[in-house]
Enzyme design. Structure first.
Site, PDB file in Angstrom:
ATOM      1  N   LYS A  58       2.167   5.125  -6.245  1.00 58.65           N
ATOM      2  CA  LYS A  58       3.583   4.766  -5.653  1.00 58.65           C
ATOM      3  C   LYS A  58       4.118   4.317  -6.174  1.00 58.65           C
ATOM      4  O   LYS A  58       3.957   2.741  -6.163  1.00 58.65           O
ATOM      5  CB  LYS A  58       2.611   4.922  -4.515  1.00 58.65           C
ATOM      6  CG  LYS A  58       2.366   6.210  -3.898  1.00 58.65           C
ATOM      7  CD  LYS A  58       1.380   6.056  -3.095  1.00 58.65           C
ATOM      8  CE  LYS A  58       0.185   7.306  -2.332  1.00 58.65           C
ATOM      9  NZ  LYS A  58      -1.436   6.682  -2.772  1.00 58.65           N
ATOM     10  N   HIS A  65       6.607   5.306  -1.557  1.00 59.80           N
ATOM     11  CA  HIS A  65       4.871   4.801  -1.022  1.00 59.80           C
ATOM     12  C   HIS A  65       5.812   5.059   0.968  1.00 59.80           C
ATOM     13  O   HIS A  65       5.136   5.525   1.733  1.00 59.80           O
ATOM     14  CB  HIS A  65       4.643   3.430  -0.997  1.00 59.80           C
ATOM     15  CG  HIS A  65       3.366   3.501  -0.704  1.00 59.80           C
ATOM     16  ND1 HIS A  65       2.238   2.516  -1.671  1.00 59.80           N
ATOM     17  CD2 HIS A  65       2.562   4.184   0.308  1.00 59.80           C
ATOM     18  CE1 HIS A  65       1.047   2.975  -1.324  1.00 59.80           C
ATOM     19  NE2 HIS A  65       0.991   3.584   0.260  1.00 59.80           N
ATOM     20  N   TYR A  89      -1.619  -0.731  -4.163  1.00 60.50           N
ATOM     21  CA  TYR A  89      -3.739  -0.603  -3.822  1.00 60.50           C
ATOM     22  C   TYR A  89      -3.866  -1.942  -4.859  1.00 60.50           C
ATOM     23  O   TYR A  89      -5.666  -2.088  -4.603  1.00 60.50           O
ATOM     24  CB  TYR A  89      -4.139   0.769  -4.240  1.00 60.50           C
ATOM     25  CG  TYR A  89      -3.864   1.390  -3.642  1.00 60.50           C
ATOM     26  CD1 TYR A  89      -2.796   1.338  -2.838  1.00 60.50           C
ATOM     27  CD2 TYR A  89      -3.798   3.045  -3.740  1.00 60.50           C
ATOM     28  CE1 TYR A  89      -2.467   2.564  -1.498  1.00 60.50           C
ATOM     29  CE2 TYR A  89      -3.756   3.870  -2.914  1.00 60.50           C
ATOM     30  CZ  TYR A  89      -2.941   3.489  -1.626  1.00 60.50           C
ATOM     31  OH  TYR A  89      -2.111   4.251  -0.403  1.00 60.50           O
ATOM     32  N   ASP A 101      -5.428   9.484  -6.645  1.00 57.10           N
ATOM     33  CA  ASP A 101      -4.854   8.814  -6.265  1.00 57.10           C
ATOM     34  C   ASP A 101      -4.690   7.296  -5.565  1.00 57.10           C
ATOM     35  O   ASP A 101      -5.621   7.191  -5.388  1.00 57.10           O
ATOM     36  CB  ASP A 101      -4.436   9.422  -4.777  1.00 57.10           C
ATOM     37  CG  ASP A 101      -3.414   9.612  -3.709  1.00 57.10           C
ATOM     38  OD1 ASP A 101      -1.907  10.130  -3.777  1.00 57.10           O
ATOM     39  OD2 ASP A 101      -3.351   8.193  -2.937  1.00 57.10           O
TER      40      ASP A 101
END
Length: 277
Positions: free
Chosen positions: A76, A109, A51, A46
């Site tokens: 996402k 997200h 990120y 994931d």
């Protein structure tokens, strides 16, 4: 090697119920962390545009020696890309970063209800899904009213809703709504950033079973049907978190852990969170 159970999503795609999370793993450390996860047996990763480590995830997949079809990868849509054209461009960028021809799961997200219309965003997600470049689409941090709006204005029910969930935030209402509408629930922050691990109710069960508190909490998630992806950069802990299939919690254990709920979040409230940076 341990076989991780699969969850079948509402479009027939299967996802491993246990995965490896990469939130807050530095991009420079992500490749090695994901390779260690593969070594431990994980086949579900994931990540997210937010990120900043999608490229490293893709590099790990390429370097793993595993066939791409053996690995399930989620990413996402970033919060600044909710308009249709921005969402389509952001997906293209995700695919470039990962180096994939097809993504397994792509999520919105955050709903960002005060920023724009997430229904427009969802329609862009439907375009991405229709292109065949993504096997399933879903949402993250959506509350029942957000989900209701999406489903009232769209042909596609989200395959997944990824939400913060742990023993201090059991999310029974959202999970029940998801289940009623055929949406799989994924749990992020599954051990509440470690806060639940010293709770006496959990440590007692762990001591009795000869397991760690983290293993007990992850087992609780799995037995109640959550898809879960703990994160660690410590190889021993990565392996420990995968070792959750050789024991079961009793109904009394499950109830004792669920009774710890205090509606306590470690992250933002989706009803008020509108950060697009």
């Amino acid at each position: 090697m341990t076989d991780v159970p699969d969850i079948t999503l509402n479009n027939g795609v299967t996802i491993p119920q246990l995965g490896f999370g990469t939130f807050q793993i530095d991009p420079d450390a992500t490749r090695d962390a994901v390779l260690a996860a593969f070594e431990a047996g994980y086949r579900h990763i994931d990540t997210a545009e937010m990120y900043g480590n999608e490229r490293a995830v893709g590099e790990a997949v390429a370097a793993s020696g595993l066939d791409r079809s053996e690995i399930f990868v989620t990413s996402k849509l970033n919060n600044g890309a909710h308009a249709r054209d921005d969402a389509l461009a952001a997906f293209d960028q995700t695919m470039d970063e990962l180096g994939f021809e097809q993504l397994d799961l792509f999520l919105v997200h955050w709903p960002l209800p005060g920023v724009g219309d997430f229904v427009e965003t969802w329609h862009a997600m439907e375009e991405i899904y229709a292109s065949g470049r993504c096997r399933a689409i879903g949402v993250s941090n959506f509350q029942p009213p957000h989900l209701r709006r999406v489903m009232e204005t769209s042909e596609t029910v989200p395959a997944v809703n990824q939400i913060e969930a742990h023993p201090y935030l059991t999310q029974d209402t959202v999970r029940a709504y998801d289940r009623e509408h055929g949406i799989a629930t994924e749990a992020w922050s599954p051990i509440a950033q470690g806060k639940v691990l010293s709770d006496p109710a959990i440590t007692e069960i762990a001591a009795r079973l000869g397991r760690t508190p983290a293993q007990v909490v992850l087992r609780w998630h799995l037995q109640r049907g959550d898809i879960v992806f703990p994160k660690s950069t410590t190889p021993a802990r990565v392996t420990e978190n995968f070792d959750v299939f050789g024991f079961e919690l009793t109904p009394a254990d499950m109830a004792a852990i669920s009774a710890l709920n205090r509606d306590e979040r470690t992250g933002p409230d989706p009803d008020t969170f509108d950060h697009t940076g």
